[in-house]
Enzyme design. Structure first.
Site, PDB file in Angstrom:
ATOM      1  N   CYS A  32      64.730 -23.956  -8.331  1.00  0.00           N
ATOM      2  CA  CYS A  32      63.356 -23.472  -8.507  1.00  0.00           C
ATOM      3  C   CYS A  32      62.503 -24.092  -7.407  1.00  0.00           C
ATOM      4  O   CYS A  32      62.587 -25.302  -7.168  1.00  0.00           O
ATOM      5  CB  CYS A  32      62.813 -23.856  -9.881  1.00  0.00           C
ATOM      6  N   CYS A  46      61.503 -17.055  -3.876  1.00  0.00           N
ATOM      7  CA  CYS A  46      61.515 -17.289  -5.332  1.00  0.00           C
ATOM      8  C   CYS A  46      62.936 -17.179  -5.857  1.00  0.00           C
ATOM      9  O   CYS A  46      63.582 -16.131  -5.706  1.00  0.00           O
ATOM     10  CB  CYS A  46      60.616 -16.280  -6.038  1.00  0.00           C
ATOM     11  N   ASN A  47      63.437 -18.247  -6.484  1.00  0.00           N
ATOM     12  CA  ASN A  47      64.792 -18.238  -7.031  1.00  0.00           C
ATOM     13  C   ASN A  47      64.962 -17.186  -8.125  1.00  0.00           C
ATOM     14  O   ASN A  47      65.922 -16.420  -8.127  1.00  0.00           O
ATOM     15  CB  ASN A  47      65.134 -19.616  -7.606  1.00  0.00           C
ATOM     16  N   LYS A  99      52.705 -25.642 -11.415  1.00  0.00           N
ATOM     17  CA  LYS A  99      52.003 -24.360 -11.303  1.00  0.00           C
ATOM     18  C   LYS A  99      50.571 -24.431 -11.835  1.00  0.00           C
ATOM     19  O   LYS A  99      49.638 -23.925 -11.208  1.00  0.00           O
ATOM     20  CB  LYS A  99      52.774 -23.265 -12.054  1.00  0.00           C
TER      21      LYS A  99
END
Length: 241
Positions: A204, A86-87, A174
């Site tokens: 992302c 996860c960035n 998402k």
């Protein structure tokens, strides 16, 4: 025989992006038999609180606590290294790394190094467009890495364009599992033409998922997740030897 020479993937933020990372990892690993694939543990901790909501003050649930607990739990198994997919979670990188002596790969740093290697101009500054969550942008996770290079200039989207990026990440990928190709290319076109970017960094993993789905080659991008996969494979194969 216990598994040796393995690494641990800290995923689930989000799950589809983690799935994409694992797919890329397996696809790029040079293999001739089942035994040539890499040894790893996948932690798909989907219930880690949203990183951007916490950073923007929309939630009081601190995601770093859950990630640190994962690190401490799986460090006991002695992986060679951790991969944080996860960035936005890299905002907490220093405190996460302090929780263990086992190295954690730094995805934004890897992506910026590749941007410099592949797109740096012989003279003048290279305009690097940053596409990421509002949380990642606000914490300057990428800006801090980009500013280490005097020849790189970070270009951020306008407020309107950032909303498009946010919609692509949250609303489309998402929430609806939809790789919105039209919006993705629209964003890249605007960054390239209206903001005069020489390259765009996809900061992302949901954007990485869309990049993988569209196989975009029209616009120059550095896909942070892709570079993380490359470094993961390089290290894992080196440790195997």
């Amino acid at each position: 025989m216990p598994m040796k020479n393995f690494f641990t993937v800290l995923g689930g933020m989000g799950t589809l992006a983690t799935e994409s990372f694992i797919h890329i990892l397996n696809e790029r690993t040079p293999i001739h038999s089942d035994q040539d694939y890499l040894n790893y543990l996948l932690v798909n901790h989907a219930t880690v609180p949203d990183r951007t909501d916490f950073i923007l003050g929309k939630s009081k649930e601190d995601p770093s606590s859950a990630i640190k607990e994962d690190i401490q739990q799986y460090a006991a198994l002695n992986p060679e290294f951790f991969v944080l997919t996860c960035n936005t979670a890299h905002h907490f990188f220093d405190e996460l790394q302090q929780a263990t002596d086992i190295p954690i790969l730094h995805m934004p740093r890897l992506a910026v190094e590749v941007a410099n290697q592949k797109f740096a101009k012989k003279s003048g500054k290279t305009r690097v467009g940053l596409l990421a969550t509002e949380g990642t942008i606000q914490t300057k996770v990428y800006e801090n890495e980009l500013e280490k290079f005097d020849n790189l200039e970070v270009i951020l989207p306008s407020k309107t364009l950032q909303q498009d990026v946010t919609n692509l990440i949250y609303r489309d990928v998402k929430e609806n599992h939809f790789c919105n190709e039209e919006l993705f290319y629209q964003i890249l076109q605007q960054m390239s033409e209206e903001f005069s970017c020489d390259v765009m960094v996809l900061g992302c993993t949901e954007l990485s998922l869309v990049q993988e789905a569209t196989q975009n080659k029209k616009y120059p991008v550095v896909d942070a997740q892709s570079e993380l996969a490359n470094e993961t494979i390089r290290r894992a194969l080196k440790n195997r030897i």
